[in-house]
Design a protein around this motif. Structure first.
Motif, PDB file in Angstrom:
ATOM      1  N   GLU A  48      -5.285   1.254  -5.491  1.00 39.88           N
ATOM      2  CA  GLU A  48      -4.891   0.159  -5.039  1.00 39.88           C
ATOM      3  C   GLU A  48      -4.740  -1.380  -6.249  1.00 39.88           C
ATOM      4  O   GLU A  48      -3.965  -2.020  -6.277  1.00 39.88           O
ATOM      5  CB  GLU A  48      -4.984  -0.306  -3.931  1.00 39.88           C
ATOM      6  N   GLU A  77      -2.763  -5.689  -0.334  1.00 33.20           N
ATOM      7  CA  GLU A  77      -3.098  -4.402  -0.934  1.00 33.20           C
ATOM      8  C   GLU A  77      -4.723  -4.895  -1.587  1.00 33.20           C
ATOM      9  O   GLU A  77      -5.624  -3.939  -1.155  1.00 33.20           O
ATOM     10  CB  GLU A  77      -2.484  -3.745  -2.393  1.00 33.20           C
ATOM     11  N   HIS A  80      -6.840  -4.336   1.616  1.00 35.91           N
ATOM     12  CA  HIS A  80      -6.937  -2.581   1.905  1.00 35.91           C
ATOM     13  C   HIS A  80      -7.830  -2.612   1.055  1.00 35.91           C
ATOM     14  O   HIS A  80      -8.745  -1.224   1.651  1.00 35.91           O
ATOM     15  CB  HIS A  80      -5.055  -1.805   1.947  1.00 35.91           C
ATOM     16  N   HIS A 159      -3.691  -0.790   7.848  1.00 33.31           N
ATOM     17  CA  HIS A 159      -3.110   0.269   6.722  1.00 33.31           C
ATOM     18  C   HIS A 159      -1.886   0.416   7.033  1.00 33.31           C
ATOM     19  O   HIS A 159      -0.681  -0.241   5.855  1.00 33.31           O
ATOM     20  CB  HIS A 159      -3.842   0.324   6.150  1.00 33.31           C
ATOM     21  N   GLU A 163       1.747  -1.018   4.766  1.00 36.70           N
ATOM     22  CA  GLU A 163       2.419  -0.699   3.914  1.00 36.70           C
ATOM     23  C   GLU A 163       3.520   0.283   3.732  1.00 36.70           C
ATOM     24  O   GLU A 163       4.207   0.502   3.264  1.00 36.70           O
ATOM     25  CB  GLU A 163       1.706   1.447   3.770  1.00 36.70           C
TER      26      GLU A 163
HETATM   27 FE   LIG Z   1      -2.402  -0.752   1.106  1.00 37.84          FE
END
Ligand SMILES: [Fe+2]
Ligand SMILES: [Fe+2]
Length: 273
Positions: A48, A77, A80, A159, A163
Motif C-alpha cells: 500500500e 490506504e 489500512h 478494508h 477497497e
Molecule cells: Fe487498502
C-alpha cells in the motif's frame, strides 16, 4: 459510470483491538485457511505504501474531483497499513518470524520502484483491480470470514468496503497520466503489466503461506492441498473472481462498470465498534 458519480470515498479512522487471546490459527482453527488471509495481510503495508507513492506522483494530472479522490485514497490506504501492521502482530506474537517475508517484499518492491513512474502506476492500477474483486468476493459471501473472531471480521470488512469505494482511483489516475498515449498503447501497457502483476501477486501470496507452513513444520503436500483447495476450489475465492479478473483486459474497461455500491451500504453497519 464515470469518476464523477461513483461512491464517495470516505476514510474511516477505525482501530481494531487484537489481543493475546486470539489464536494463531484464528480462522476455523485451520492453518491452511488462516495462512491465506495472513499472507494477503503481510503484503499490505509495503504494497500500500507503493500504491500511495505511485498515485501521489500524478496527483495533479486529473480533474479537481480526481485530485480529491486521490487524497481520500491516500488516507484510506495509510489507515489500512496501520491496522494491518497491528493485525500482522498476531502472527509475530505467536512466535512467527516474518523477516523472510518482509525482506522478500522489500526486494520485490525495490525492484518495482526502479521501473518507470508510469509502469509503477500501471502496476498499482492492476493490483487495485485485484483488491477490488477480492473485496467484492469477501463481502458477497459472508461465509468467508464469519468464522473469524469479531475484530478480525470487522478489519477485513472495513478494508473490503474501502477497497471497493476507491477501486477506480488508480485506474482514473493512470488514464489521466497516459492521456497522450494512443488507446492501443495504453491498452497494451495495462494488459502487459496485469499479466506480470498477476504472476508476482500469486507468487508473493504462496511465498507468504510457505514461510508460515515451514515455521510450523507443516510445509507438506497435505497442507498445500488444503490451501489450494480453499483458494481455488471450495469456496475458491480466486476461482470465483476469475470472470471479474478477465474484464480488466477488455478495451473500454472501467472498474465502475460493476456497480457494487450495494455491498458497501450493506456492510457499513457491521464494521462499527
Ligand atoms: Fe487498502
Ligand atoms: Fe486499495
Amino acid at each position: 459510470m464515470d469518476a464523477q458519480n461513483t461512491e464517495a470515498i470516505v476514510p474511516r479512522n477505525l482501530h481494531f483491538e487484537f489481543d493475546e487471546t486470539l489464536p494463531a490459527y484464528w480462522h476455523s482453527n485451520n492453518p491452511a485457511i488462516t495462512s491465506y488471509y495472513d499472507a494477503l495481510s503481510f503484503t499490505f503495508p509495503e504494497g500500500e505504501r507503493f500504491f500511495i507513492d505511485s498515485v501521489k506522483r500524478y496527483r495533479n494530472c486529473g480533474s479537481p474531483k480526481l485530485q480529491e479522490q486521490i487524497a481520500a485514497f491516500i488516507t484510506q490506504e495509510s489507515l489500512h497499513t496501520r491496522e494491518h501492521l497491528a493485525f500482522n502482530r498476531i502472527a509475530t506474537d505467536h512466535g512467527y518470524d516474518l523477516k523472510p517475508i518482509d525482506n522478500f517484499l522489500k526486494r520485490r518492491l525495490g525492484w518495482a520502484r526502479s521501473r518507470s513512474h508510469i509502469k509503477q502506476l500501471a502496476a498499482t492500477m492492476a493490483l487495485e483491480h485485484f483488491t477490488a474483486i477480492l473485496a467484492h468476493a469477501l463481502l458477497e459471501d459472508p461465509a468467508y470470514i464469519d468464522q473469524a473472531p469479531e475484530p478480525i471480521q470487522r478489519l477485513w470488512r472495513w478494508h473490503a468496503i474501502e477497497e471497493i469505494e476507491h477501486k477506480a482511483v488508480a485506474f482514473d489516475t493512470f488514464m489521466a497520466a497516459a492521456k497522450n498515449m494512443s488507446p492501443l498503447r495504453r491498452w497494451f501497457m495495462r494488459s502487459a503489466v496485469m499479466v506480470f502483476a498477476t504472476v508476482l501477486f500469486l507468487h508473493t501470496i504462496f511465498l507468504g503461506a510457505k514461510v508460515l507452513f515451514r515455521q510450523d513444520g507443516i510445509n507438506t503436500p497435505k497442507t498445500w492441498l488444503r490451501f489450494l483447495n480453499y483458494v481455488f476450489v471450495k469456496p475458491g475465492m480466486f476461482r470465483r473472481v476469475l470472470d471479474a479478473y478477465f474484464t480488466f483486459y477488455k478495451p473500454g474497461f472501467h472498474p465502475w462498470h460493476v456497480d457494487d455500491r450495494r455491498l458497501i451500504a450493506e456492510f457499513i453497519p457491521s464494521i462499527a465498534a
